[in-house]
Scaffold this motif. Structure first.
Motif, mmCIF file in Angstrom:
data_model
loop_
_atom_site.group_PDB
_atom_site.id
_atom_site.type_symbol
_atom_site.label_atom_id
_atom_site.label_comp_id
_atom_site.label_asym_id
_atom_site.label_seq_id
_atom_site.Cartn_x
_atom_site.Cartn_y
_atom_site.Cartn_z
ATOM 1 N N TYR A 9 0.858 -1.180 0.000
ATOM 2 C CA TYR A 9 0.000 0.000 0.000
ATOM 3 C C TYR A 9 0.899 1.236 0.000
ATOM 4 C CZ TYR A 9 -3.701 -3.220 1.412
ATOM 5 O OH TYR A 9 -4.597 -4.252 1.454
ATOM 6 N N ASN A 13 -2.863 5.383 5.720
ATOM 7 C CA ASN A 13 -2.384 4.803 6.964
ATOM 8 C C ASN A 13 -2.981 3.423 7.153
ATOM 9 O OD1 ASN A 13 -5.069 5.180 7.988
ATOM 10 N ND2 ASN A 13 -4.542 7.303 8.498
ATOM 11 N N LEU A 14 -2.683 2.792 8.283
ATOM 12 C CA LEU A 14 -3.117 1.418 8.508
ATOM 13 C C LEU A 14 -4.629 1.277 8.447
ATOM 14 C CD1 LEU A 14 -2.309 -1.487 9.140
ATOM 15 C CD2 LEU A 14 -2.276 -0.889 11.572
ATOM 16 N N ASP A 15 -5.356 2.264 8.976
ATOM 17 C CA ASP A 15 -6.822 2.197 8.914
ATOM 18 C C ASP A 15 -7.300 2.171 7.463
ATOM 19 O OD1 ASP A 15 -7.071 2.184 11.653
ATOM 20 O OD2 ASP A 15 -7.309 4.361 11.818
ATOM 21 N N ASN A 16 -6.694 2.996 6.608
ATOM 22 C CA ASN A 16 -7.047 2.990 5.183
ATOM 23 C C ASN A 16 -6.736 1.636 4.566
ATOM 24 O OD1 ASN A 16 -5.601 6.253 5.100
ATOM 25 N ND2 ASN A 16 -7.776 5.810 5.180
ATOM 26 N N TRP A 17 -5.574 1.117 4.884
ATOM 27 C CA TRP A 17 -5.126 -0.142 4.278
ATOM 28 C C TRP A 17 -6.026 -1.299 4.676
ATOM 29 C CZ3 TRP A 17 0.435 1.051 6.367
ATOM 30 C CH2 TRP A 17 0.911 2.214 5.726
ATOM 31 N N LEU A 18 -6.475 -1.308 5.941
ATOM 32 C CA LEU A 18 -7.373 -2.366 6.392
ATOM 33 C C LEU A 18 -8.706 -2.330 5.662
ATOM 34 C CD1 LEU A 18 -6.720 -2.361 10.248
ATOM 35 C CD2 LEU A 18 -6.225 -4.216 8.640
ATOM 36 N N GLN A 19 -9.067 -1.178 5.135
ATOM 37 C CA GLN A 19 -10.303 -1.048 4.362
ATOM 38 C C GLN A 19 -10.066 -1.267 2.867
ATOM 39 O OE1 GLN A 19 -12.607 2.547 5.451
ATOM 40 N NE2 GLN A 19 -11.352 2.648 7.308
ATOM 41 N N GLN A 21 -8.012 0.430 0.938
ATOM 42 C CA GLN A 21 -7.714 1.675 0.227
ATOM 43 C C GLN A 21 -6.209 1.818 -0.002
ATOM 44 O OE1 GLN A 21 -9.351 4.664 2.784
ATOM 45 N NE2 GLN A 21 -11.463 3.932 2.578
ATOM 46 N N PRO A 190 4.676 4.707 8.426
ATOM 47 C CA PRO A 190 3.354 5.322 8.553
ATOM 48 C C PRO A 190 3.289 6.815 8.300
ATOM 49 C CG PRO A 190 4.301 4.935 10.718
ATOM 50 C CD PRO A 190 5.266 4.349 9.724
ATOM 51 N N GLY A 213 -8.268 -8.983 14.181
ATOM 52 C CA GLY A 213 -7.565 -7.739 13.905
ATOM 53 C C GLY A 213 -6.055 -7.874 13.917
ATOM 54 N N SER A 216 0.089 -4.308 16.847
ATOM 55 C CA SER A 216 1.300 -3.559 16.507
ATOM 56 C C SER A 216 2.326 -3.691 17.629
ATOM 57 C CB SER A 216 0.975 -2.077 16.290
ATOM 58 O OG SER A 216 0.118 -1.894 15.192
#
Length: 265
Positions: A9, A13-19, A21, A190, A213, A216
């Motif tokens: 990716y 950030n990690l939240d985007n990547w988990l979705q 994106q 990040p 989940g 980290s």
């Protein structure tokens, strides 16, 4: 080492990547060619370089997995001078253009789903790495599944070939939940224009979906010390047998080879 999936990716950030994106590469190892990957988001096609794999059986694709047999790899020397077998599948990315590849100027994450039905022997490691081997090899940041005397675990460490040091940053025991077939290993840069690199891990089911989940590590390290880029690698190592073990293997080479082949199959 069996790798089910490899993802890269860029930005976010990690939240985007988990979705899902900001995905740049999703490699499913399904074309039968270990050096040719899928098209990249935004243009271009992924290619790989196989390092220390003069034996053609060391790295191959089969059944939707990348298979890396470190025991067949060439000998390599670690940062502190130890000798072992080490094979790397290097994702070929730009290391000169400040806006391309995996530069310090962009945030990015590198993730591999490693199969839990193939575990490393004692002294061996399976995992991912961010590497500056095209430069001074001082920033080799690794996240690996390892076997220690206490059992299997996930090791976050850094090798510095310039100063000949290996620094263990964090370790946690492998604790696969019910239904887990894959270990998800991730290295993240990040924050754009920062030299900080962190690591995370989790477990996945047979569909590749996360179970519970991601976790980290609180420890971080640095990269980009002497260069503005890094490159991602999938990496498997195997320890060199002790002299007595070599003698045993040579004495019964035919029988042992047959046993190892059947176990792998």
């Amino acid at each position: 080492m069996k790798v089910n999936e490899f993802e890269v990716y860029r930005d976010g950030n990690l939240d985007n990547w988990l979705q899902g994106q900001n995905l740049w590469l999703r490699e499913g190892f399904d074309n039968g060619n270990a050096v040719q990957g899928p098209d990249l988001t935004g243009g271009g096609t992924a290619t790989y370089t196989l390092v220390a794999a003069s034996n053609p059986l060391t790295v191959r694709e089969a059944g939707g997995q990348l298979l890396m047999d470190a025991a067949l790899a060439d000998l390599s020397v670690g940062a502190t001078g130890s000798v072992g077998h080490s094979v790397r599948t290097r994702f070929n990315t730009n290391v000169t253009d400040a806006d391309r590849g995996l530069p310090i100027s962009r945030s990015f994450g590198v993730i591999a789903n490693v199969s839990l039905d193939a575990l490393p022997d004692s002294g061996s490691q399976f995992g991912i790495r961010l590497a500056d081997s095209f430069s001074n090899a001082s920033d080799m940041v690794e996240l690996s599944l390892v076997q220690r005397a206490s059992g299997y675990g996930i090791l976050f460490r850094k090798q510095d070939f310039l100063n000949h040091t290996i620094t263990d940053l964090a370790f946690t025991a492998l604790a696969a939940p019910t239904g887990a077939t894959g270990l998800v290993l991730g290295l993240a840069h990040p924050v754009a224009d920062s030299n900080v690199v962190g690591a995370f891990y989790g477990y996945a089911d047979s569909n590749g979906d996360l179970i519970g989940g991601l976790q980290s590590f609180s420890a971080t390290t640095t990269a980009f010390n002497g260069e503005l880029h890094t490159q991602a690698e999938l990496r498997a190592t195997a320890a060199v047998p002790e002299p007595a073990t070599w003698a045993l293997m040579l004495g019964g080479a035919g029988a042992l080879a047959g046993m190892r082949w059947r176990r792998r199959a």
